[in-house]
Design a protein around this motif. Structure first.
Motif, PDB file in Angstrom:
ATOM      1  N   PRO A 265      -7.906   6.811  12.013  1.00  0.00           N
ATOM      2  CA  PRO A 265      -9.021   7.611  11.486  1.00  0.00           C
ATOM      3  C   PRO A 265      -8.764   7.956  10.009  1.00  0.00           C
ATOM      4  O   PRO A 265      -7.612   8.176   9.622  1.00  0.00           O
ATOM      5  CB  PRO A 265      -8.996   8.869  12.356  1.00  0.00           C
ATOM      6  CG  PRO A 265      -8.285   8.459  13.605  1.00  0.00           C
ATOM      7  CD  PRO A 265      -7.275   7.439  13.184  1.00  0.00           C
ATOM      8  N   PRO A 266      -9.806   7.996   9.169  1.00  0.00           N
ATOM      9  CA  PRO A 266      -9.640   8.254   7.725  1.00  0.00           C
ATOM     10  C   PRO A 266      -8.825   9.501   7.395  1.00  0.00           C
ATOM     11  O   PRO A 266      -7.945   9.458   6.523  1.00  0.00           O
ATOM     12  CB  PRO A 266     -11.092   8.398   7.241  1.00  0.00           C
ATOM     13  CG  PRO A 266     -11.877   7.551   8.187  1.00  0.00           C
ATOM     14  CD  PRO A 266     -11.207   7.742   9.518  1.00  0.00           C
ATOM     15  N   PHE A 267      -9.086  10.623   8.088  1.00  0.00           N
ATOM     16  CA  PHE A 267      -8.356  11.855   7.766  1.00  0.00           C
ATOM     17  C   PHE A 267      -6.867  11.690   8.027  1.00  0.00           C
ATOM     18  O   PHE A 267      -6.020  12.202   7.286  1.00  0.00           O
ATOM     19  CB  PHE A 267      -8.921  13.037   8.582  1.00  0.00           C
ATOM     20  CG  PHE A 267      -8.318  13.169   9.952  1.00  0.00           C
ATOM     21  CD1 PHE A 267      -7.196  13.965  10.158  1.00  0.00           C
ATOM     22  CD2 PHE A 267      -8.848  12.474  11.044  1.00  0.00           C
ATOM     23  CE1 PHE A 267      -6.617  14.083  11.416  1.00  0.00           C
ATOM     24  CE2 PHE A 267      -8.286  12.584  12.298  1.00  0.00           C
ATOM     25  CZ  PHE A 267      -7.166  13.398  12.498  1.00  0.00           C
ATOM     26  N   LEU A 268      -6.530  10.960   9.111  1.00  0.00           N
ATOM     27  CA  LEU A 268      -5.122  10.759   9.459  1.00  0.00           C
ATOM     28  C   LEU A 268      -4.452   9.821   8.459  1.00  0.00           C
ATOM     29  O   LEU A 268      -3.283  10.015   8.095  1.00  0.00           O
ATOM     30  CB  LEU A 268      -5.006  10.191  10.879  1.00  0.00           C
ATOM     31  CG  LEU A 268      -3.586   9.974  11.414  1.00  0.00           C
ATOM     32  CD1 LEU A 268      -2.804  11.285  11.436  1.00  0.00           C
ATOM     33  CD2 LEU A 268      -3.614   9.359  12.819  1.00  0.00           C
ATOM     34  N   LEU A 269      -5.181   8.819   8.003  1.00  0.00           N
ATOM     35  CA  LEU A 269      -4.644   7.891   7.020  1.00  0.00           C
ATOM     36  C   LEU A 269      -4.278   8.637   5.733  1.00  0.00           C
ATOM     37  O   LEU A 269      -3.213   8.391   5.149  1.00  0.00           O
ATOM     38  CB  LEU A 269      -5.673   6.799   6.713  1.00  0.00           C
ATOM     39  CG  LEU A 269      -5.158   5.610   5.894  1.00  0.00           C
ATOM     40  CD1 LEU A 269      -4.152   4.806   6.692  1.00  0.00           C
ATOM     41  CD2 LEU A 269      -6.315   4.722   5.451  1.00  0.00           C
ATOM     42  N   ASP A 270      -5.135   9.574   5.315  1.00  0.00           N
ATOM     43  CA  ASP A 270      -4.860  10.385   4.121  1.00  0.00           C
ATOM     44  C   ASP A 270      -3.612  11.242   4.317  1.00  0.00           C
ATOM     45  O   ASP A 270      -2.805  11.403   3.391  1.00  0.00           O
ATOM     46  CB  ASP A 270      -6.056  11.287   3.793  1.00  0.00           C
ATOM     47  CG  ASP A 270      -7.255  10.488   3.293  1.00  0.00           C
ATOM     48  OD1 ASP A 270      -7.051   9.365   2.819  1.00  0.00           O
ATOM     49  OD2 ASP A 270      -8.387  10.990   3.410  1.00  0.00           O
ATOM     50  N   LYS A 271      -3.452  11.787   5.522  1.00  0.00           N
ATOM     51  CA  LYS A 271      -2.277  12.610   5.829  1.00  0.00           C
ATOM     52  C   LYS A 271      -1.001  11.772   5.740  1.00  0.00           C
ATOM     53  O   LYS A 271       0.019  12.213   5.222  1.00  0.00           O
ATOM     54  CB  LYS A 271      -2.409  13.206   7.231  1.00  0.00           C
ATOM     55  CG  LYS A 271      -3.510  14.239   7.401  1.00  0.00           C
ATOM     56  CD  LYS A 271      -3.050  15.595   6.896  1.00  0.00           C
ATOM     57  CE  LYS A 271      -4.072  16.668   7.249  1.00  0.00           C
ATOM     58  NZ  LYS A 271      -3.661  17.994   6.717  1.00  0.00           N
ATOM     59  N   ILE A 272      -1.070  10.561   6.284  1.00  0.00           N
ATOM     60  CA  ILE A 272       0.106   9.680   6.274  1.00  0.00           C
ATOM     61  C   ILE A 272       0.452   9.271   4.842  1.00  0.00           C
ATOM     62  O   ILE A 272       1.625   9.207   4.468  1.00  0.00           O
ATOM     63  CB  ILE A 272      -0.146   8.424   7.148  1.00  0.00           C
ATOM     64  CG1 ILE A 272      -0.324   8.837   8.620  1.00  0.00           C
ATOM     65  CG2 ILE A 272       1.008   7.438   7.031  1.00  0.00           C
ATOM     66  CD1 ILE A 272      -0.728   7.698   9.542  1.00  0.00           C
ATOM     67  N   LYS A 273      -0.576   8.998   4.024  1.00  0.00           N
ATOM     68  CA  LYS A 273      -0.350   8.624   2.625  1.00  0.00           C
ATOM     69  C   LYS A 273       0.375   9.714   1.844  1.00  0.00           C
ATOM     70  O   LYS A 273       1.139   9.432   0.919  1.00  0.00           O
ATOM     71  CB  LYS A 273      -1.690   8.331   1.943  1.00  0.00           C
ATOM     72  CG  LYS A 273      -2.300   6.986   2.295  1.00  0.00           C
ATOM     73  CD  LYS A 273      -3.618   6.805   1.552  1.00  0.00           C
ATOM     74  CE  LYS A 273      -4.261   5.456   1.874  1.00  0.00           C
ATOM     75  NZ  LYS A 273      -5.572   5.302   1.183  1.00  0.00           N
ATOM     76  N   SER A 274       0.138  10.968   2.249  1.00  0.00           N
ATOM     77  CA  SER A 274       0.737  12.097   1.524  1.00  0.00           C
ATOM     78  C   SER A 274       2.215  12.306   1.854  1.00  0.00           C
ATOM     79  O   SER A 274       2.900  13.090   1.193  1.00  0.00           O
ATOM     80  CB  SER A 274      -0.035  13.386   1.833  1.00  0.00           C
ATOM     81  OG  SER A 274       0.150  13.770   3.198  1.00  0.00           O
ATOM     82  N   LEU A 275       2.712  11.625   2.888  1.00  0.00           N
ATOM     83  CA  LEU A 275       4.120  11.781   3.279  1.00  0.00           C
ATOM     84  C   LEU A 275       5.040  11.115   2.253  1.00  0.00           C
ATOM     85  O   LEU A 275       4.735  10.031   1.753  1.00  0.00           O
ATOM     86  CB  LEU A 275       4.368  11.148   4.656  1.00  0.00           C
ATOM     87  CG  LEU A 275       3.799  11.863   5.877  1.00  0.00           C
ATOM     88  CD1 LEU A 275       4.003  11.002   7.131  1.00  0.00           C
ATOM     89  CD2 LEU A 275       4.454  13.226   6.075  1.00  0.00           C
ATOM     90  N   PRO A 276       6.175  11.734   1.965  1.00  0.00           N
ATOM     91  CA  PRO A 276       7.144  11.105   1.049  1.00  0.00           C
ATOM     92  C   PRO A 276       7.799   9.901   1.727  1.00  0.00           C
ATOM     93  O   PRO A 276       8.101   9.940   2.915  1.00  0.00           O
ATOM     94  CB  PRO A 276       8.166  12.223   0.803  1.00  0.00           C
ATOM     95  CG  PRO A 276       8.067  13.107   2.007  1.00  0.00           C
ATOM     96  CD  PRO A 276       6.625  13.068   2.428  1.00  0.00           C
ATOM     97  N   ARG A 277       7.991   8.832   0.970  1.00  0.00           N
ATOM     98  CA  ARG A 277       8.587   7.624   1.546  1.00  0.00           C
ATOM     99  C   ARG A 277      10.092   7.634   1.310  1.00  0.00           C
ATOM    100  O   ARG A 277      10.573   7.238   0.247  1.00  0.00           O
ATOM    101  CB  ARG A 277       7.957   6.369   0.942  1.00  0.00           C
ATOM    102  CG  ARG A 277       6.481   6.223   1.260  1.00  0.00           C
ATOM    103  CD  ARG A 277       6.029   4.802   1.039  1.00  0.00           C
ATOM    104  NE  ARG A 277       4.609   4.637   1.294  1.00  0.00           N
ATOM    105  CZ  ARG A 277       3.982   3.477   1.396  1.00  0.00           C
ATOM    106  NH1 ARG A 277       4.684   2.359   1.268  1.00  0.00           N
ATOM    107  NH2 ARG A 277       2.689   3.411   1.613  1.00  0.00           N
ATOM    108  N   LYS A 278      10.816   8.084   2.312  1.00  0.00           N
ATOM    109  CA  LYS A 278      12.276   8.117   2.245  1.00  0.00           C
ATOM    110  C   LYS A 278      12.817   7.162   3.307  1.00  0.00           C
ATOM    111  O   LYS A 278      12.877   7.511   4.482  1.00  0.00           O
ATOM    112  CB  LYS A 278      12.794   9.535   2.481  1.00  0.00           C
ATOM    113  CG  LYS A 278      12.356  10.538   1.406  1.00  0.00           C
ATOM    114  CD  LYS A 278      12.885  11.921   1.710  1.00  0.00           C
ATOM    115  CE  LYS A 278      12.472  12.923   0.636  1.00  0.00           C
ATOM    116  NZ  LYS A 278      12.955  14.288   0.922  1.00  0.00           N
ATOM    117  N   GLY A 279      13.156   5.968   2.900  1.00  0.00           N
ATOM    118  CA  GLY A 279      13.609   4.973   3.853  1.00  0.00           C
ATOM    119  C   GLY A 279      12.435   4.161   4.386  1.00  0.00           C
ATOM    120  O   GLY A 279      11.308   4.275   3.921  1.00  0.00           O
TER     121      GLY A 279
END
Length: 350
Positions: free
Chosen positions: A244-258
């Motif tokens: 879902p679009p809202f969830l995709l935005d939430k995931i994009k905001s996560l820091p990429r560590k590993g």
């Protein structure tokens, strides 16, 4: 008439018939096997081979069940680490302690039934223990060591369990309590139906941000070698899930560590650790103690409430058939059932 000690007879149709003892049934009565040939020499050779195999089978039947289970396990070739772990657990913790020291030839339906009745486990676990034992004994039957003594064993009836699903209000309370980056895994499961093992194995490379699709390529499992990422539990478990679009935005905001989406210090969360994290979030949201798997049930119920068809839901969940989905979630929620029934009133009002 047969020559003395040979059990070879010449039939009226000109063929030779050889008779040999395959095994003795539970009453001690001999059960015979028969072979045929047009040549006396050939039938004699075949009969000698059958008798040799019978002697080998007799020696094999003296093998203790525990020893046979070890032989059987080694003969299974390449097994999934989780499958091998389950087999070993059933054999070590349940089968061997009770009936492991019984020779194969002495096993009978009564012994197996008493064993099943003695297991103080859930009906589903008893079924998996018996399935392991049955597979091993079936192979022993193929080798002529034993006869089928398990087909009449009765298993306990399936457990009737009520699936715990969060109400809409409870789900909203839980979502409000998700404030940490690590909490994002809970939100992902609420809106994709991922299993906890699949969540902990989820990599950034599994998400196509352009197509808004998540691919389940693996699952985390505890094996003999420790925690590993292995292939999904079945062919249908490897699947694509639209995000879902809202969830995709939430995931994009996560820091990429590993390489893992839900991680700690750059490393993936262990399933056990993430379960403990989930318990803390439940307390924070002032919600009852529920299993992490309830998030998957909650997702399924919400999906049905908004009108998702069972075929689509089944594919998103990774079930092998729609029947499994129907069996698990046809109950839905009482509130949802009432809404669906009330729609019939629209026909009358019109």
């Amino acid at each position: 008439m047969a020559r003395r000690g040979e059990n070879i007879y010449k039939r009226k149709d000109g063929r030779y018939e050889g008779r040999y003892i395959k095994y003795y049934d539970m009453s001690g009565k001999a059960v015979y096997g028969y072979i045929y040939s047009k040549s006396y020499t050939e039938i004699k050779e075949k009969l000698a081979k059958c008798k040799t195999e019978r002697q080998s089978a007799y020696k094999g039947s003296n093998t203790l069940l525990c020893d046979w289970l070890e032989i059987w396990l080694k003969s299974q070739g390449v097994l999934k680490p989780t499958t091998k772990r389950v087999y070993k657990s059933h054999i070590k913790n349940h089968i061997n302690p009770q009936i492991g020291n019984i020779p194969l030839k002495k096993l009978n339906t009564e012994i197996l039934q008493n064993f099943i009745n003695s297991l103080e486990l859930s009906a589903s676990t008893v079924k998996t223990v018996f399935s392991t034992l049955k597979s091993a004994l079936s192979e022993a039957e193929d080798k002529g060591f034993i006869t089928n003594v398990w087909s009449k064993v009765k298993l306990p009836k399936k457990d009737i369990s009520i699936v715990r699903v969060l109400s809409t209000a409870e789900q909203q309370r839980l979502e409000k309590a998700l404030t940490d980056n690590a909490d994002m895994g809970i939100l992902i499961c609420l809106y994709t139906g991922l299993r906890i093992g699949e969540l902990c194995a989820l990599k950034w490379s599994d998400i196509n941000f352009e197509l808004s699709v998540l691919t389940v390529n693996g699952t985390q499992a505890r094996t003999e070698n420790g925690v590993e990422i292995i292939s999904p539990k079945s062919k249908t478990s490897k699947r694509e899930i639209p995000i879902p679009p809202f969830l995709l935005d939430k995931i994009k905001s996560l820091p990429r560590k590993g390489e893992f989406v839900i991680s700690k210090y750059g490393k993936p969360f262990d399933v056990r650790t993430y379960r403990r994290h989930f318990k803390k979030v439940l307390k924070k949201a002032n919600l009852p103690d529920i299993k992490f798997h309830s998030l998957r049930h909650t997702f399924s119920t919400r999906a049905l409430e908004v009108g998702m068809d069972y075929k689509t839901l089944s594919e998103i969940l990774g079930h092998s058939s729609v029947a499994i989905t129907l069996d698990l979630y046809a109950h839905s929620l009482k509130e949802h059932k009432k809404k669906q029934m009330c729609k019939l009133g629209e026909i009358y009002n019109s």
